[in-house]
Design a protein around this motif. Structure first.
Motif, PDB file in Angstrom:
ATOM      1  N   THR A 164       2.730 -10.981   0.559  1.00 52.85           N
ATOM      2  CA  THR A 164       2.350  -9.670   1.078  1.00 52.85           C
ATOM      3  C   THR A 164       1.503  -8.986   0.012  1.00 52.85           C
ATOM      4  OG1 THR A 164       4.361  -9.455   2.412  1.00 52.85           O
ATOM      5  CG2 THR A 164       3.146  -7.440   1.912  1.00 52.85           C
ATOM      6  N   ALA A 165       0.324  -8.546   0.395  1.00 60.39           N
ATOM      7  CA  ALA A 165      -0.600  -7.908  -0.550  1.00 60.39           C
ATOM      8  C   ALA A 165      -0.817  -6.459  -0.141  1.00 60.39           C
ATOM      9  CB  ALA A 165      -1.930  -8.658  -0.569  1.00 60.39           C
ATOM     10  N   VAL A 166      -0.899  -5.594  -1.135  1.00 60.45           N
ATOM     11  CA  VAL A 166      -1.013  -4.155  -0.877  1.00 60.45           C
ATOM     12  C   VAL A 166      -2.151  -3.569  -1.703  1.00 60.45           C
ATOM     13  CG1 VAL A 166       0.145  -1.936  -1.176  1.00 60.45           C
ATOM     14  CG2 VAL A 166       1.440  -3.902  -0.320  1.00 60.45           C
ATOM     15  N   ASP A 167      -2.941  -2.711  -1.065  1.00 63.86           N
ATOM     16  CA  ASP A 167      -3.974  -1.974  -1.791  1.00 63.86           C
ATOM     17  C   ASP A 167      -4.238  -0.662  -1.063  1.00 63.86           C
ATOM     18  OD1 ASP A 167      -6.158  -3.036  -4.103  1.00 63.86           O
ATOM     19  OD2 ASP A 167      -6.797  -1.279  -2.960  1.00 63.86           O
ATOM     20  N   ILE A 168      -4.694   0.338  -1.805  1.00 61.90           N
ATOM     21  CA  ILE A 168      -4.985   1.631  -1.192  1.00 61.90           C
ATOM     22  C   ILE A 168      -6.344   1.639  -0.492  1.00 61.90           C
ATOM     23  CG2 ILE A 168      -6.096   2.601  -3.260  1.00 61.90           C
ATOM     24  CD1 ILE A 168      -4.729   5.264  -2.591  1.00 61.90           C
ATOM     25  N   SER A 169      -7.190   0.666  -0.826  1.00 61.76           N
ATOM     26  CA  SER A 169      -8.549   0.615  -0.290  1.00 61.76           C
ATOM     27  C   SER A 169      -8.625  -0.198   1.001  1.00 61.76           C
ATOM     28  CB  SER A 169      -9.488  -0.008  -1.334  1.00 61.76           C
ATOM     29  OG  SER A 169     -10.702  -0.404  -0.757  1.00 61.76           O
ATOM     30  N   ASP A 170      -9.153   0.413   2.063  1.00 54.11           N
ATOM     31  CA  ASP A 170      -9.361  -0.322   3.311  1.00 54.11           C
ATOM     32  C   ASP A 170     -10.259  -1.529   3.088  1.00 54.11           C
ATOM     33  OD1 ASP A 170      -7.928   1.236   5.297  1.00 54.11           O
ATOM     34  OD2 ASP A 170      -9.416   2.804   4.991  1.00 54.11           O
ATOM     35  N   ASN A 171     -11.295  -1.357   2.269  1.00 54.66           N
ATOM     36  CA  ASN A 171     -12.231  -2.458   2.019  1.00 54.66           C
ATOM     37  C   ASN A 171     -11.579  -3.596   1.251  1.00 54.66           C
ATOM     38  OD1 ASN A 171     -14.698  -1.491   3.243  1.00 54.66           O
ATOM     39  ND2 ASN A 171     -14.802   0.040   1.630  1.00 54.66           N
TER      40      ASN A 171
END
Length: 290
Positions: free
Chosen positions: A142-149
Motif C-alpha cells: 500500500t503506497a500513500v502520497d499527498i500528491s494526486d500526480n
C-alpha cells in the motif's frame, strides 16, 4: 556533413566533459539514445546509423537544457532504481541510488514474513514499494502520497513493472491520522520530506528549481514527518513489525530519539550504499493480544 549516432554521442560527451560533468559518458549516452530513439545498450551499432540534421539539433538542444541545470532524469522522463525503470516527471523526486539500501532492507524484512503487507509512506514515484513488490512475490504493498500526480504516477509504474495486482496507491496526508480500514502491516518504509528551512535556501539549483518543494521540505528542523509518522501511523505495524526511514545525513540520532519517544524498540542506524548513516529503524514492541 552527415553524422552517425556515435558522432553525436562523442559531440555530447565532449560538451559534458568540458563543462565539468562528473558523469559525461553516462549523460551523453542517455541523451543520445533518447534523442535518436535507439537502445542505449546497443552502442556497437551507433557508428553505422546516420541521422538527419533535425535529430542532431534535437540532441544538442537536450544537452543545452542539461548543461543549464535541468536534471537529466526529468528530460528523459524516466530513471532506473533497484534494477527497474520508473517513469517520472516534475511532480515527484528523482529516485536516487542512495535510497536503494532502504529498499533493500525493506525487501529483506518482507521476505521473512508470509504474505507480507508493506506500507510505503510519501511514495512519490513508487520506487521503494514497487521494488519490494517486484522482489517479494507474495508481498502486498500500500503506497500513500499527498500528491494526486504522485499517486497516479506510482500506479503507472506499478503496472509497467508488473506488480499492479499487488499494489494499491492512496492519496493521504501522513501528517494526519490514517483512515481506519488500512489494516496492519509487517513493514512501514518511508523516505519523507526532510530538508530543513535553512537547507532549503542552500539547495543546488538543479534541485531547487526543478524538484517539487512539497516532496523536499520537512519543516523548520526537517523532522515534521518523522514525528507524524511515528506518532500517528506507527500503530499500523503488527507486533514486532519494522519501521524504516531515510533521513538527512545529520538527522539520524534525532530520528532515533523520535522513535524512542514513541516507544519503539530495537532502534538503530545503518548506512546507505555510499556509507552515509541515513537509515533509521525500529520495531513495534507490542505483544500479540491473548
Amino acid at each position: 556533413m552527415t553524422k552517425t549516432i556515435n558522432d553525436v554521442y562523442m559531440q555530447l560527451f565532449k560538451r559534458f566533459k568540458e563543462a565539468g560533468s562528473p558523469q559525461p559518458s553516462l549523460e551523453a549516452r542517455e541523451l543520445t539514445a533518447y534523442a535518436c530513439k535507439v537502445d542505449k545498450g546497443r552502442t556497437a551499432e551507433w557508428g553505422h546509423i546516420y541521422l538527419d540534421d533535425a535529430t542532431v539539433d534535437f540532441a544538442n538542444l537536450l544537452c543545452d537544457r542539461c548543461l543549464d541545470g535541468e536534471p537529466l532524469a526529468y528530460i528523459l522522463n524516466e530513471w532506473d532504481f533497484y534494477g527497474l525503470t520508473f517513469k517520472i516527471d516534475k511532480n515527484v523526486l528523482i529516485p536516487r541510488s542512495d535510497t536503494e539500501r532502504l529498499a533493500e532492507l525493506a525487501i529483506e524484512r518482507a521476505q521473512k514474513a508470509v504474505n507480507p503487507r508493506v506500507l510505503d509512506l510519501c511514495c512519490g514515484s513508487g520506487c521503494i514499494g514497487i521494488a519490494v513488490a517486484h522482489e517479494v512475490e507474495d508481498a502486498r504493498v500500500t503506497a500513500v502520497d499527498i500528491s494526486d500526480n504522485a499517486v497516479r504516477l506510482s500506479r503507472e509504474n506499478a503496472r509497467a513493472n508488473g506488480v499492479f495486482s499487488r499494489y494499491v496507491a492512496l492519496k493521504a496526508d501522513v501528517r494526519f491520522r490514517p483512515q481506519n480500514n488500512l489494516g496492519k502491516f509487517d513493514v512501514i518504509v518511508s523516505n519523507p520530506p526532510y530538508v530543513t528551512a535553512e537547507e532549503m535556501r542552500g539547495l543546488d539549483r538543479s534541485v531547487r528549481e526543478f524538484e517539487p518543494e512539497q516532496a523536499l521540505y520537512g519543516g523548520p528542523d526537517g523532522l515534521d514527518f518523522y514525528r507524524s509518522i511515528c506518532g500517528k501511523w506507527g500503530d499500523l505495524l503488527v507486533p514486532g513489525g519494522l519501521i524504516l526511514f531515510e533521513c538527512g545525513y545529520r538527522q539520524a540520532t534525532q530520528v532515533c530519539a523520535i522513535l524512542e519517544d514513541n516507544r519503539f524498540s530495537g532502534i538503530g542506524i545503518t548506512e546507505d550504499l555510499a556509507g552515509v548513516p541515513r537509515i533509521v529503524y525500529g520495531e513495534n514492541p507490542a505483544q500479540e493480544e491473548i
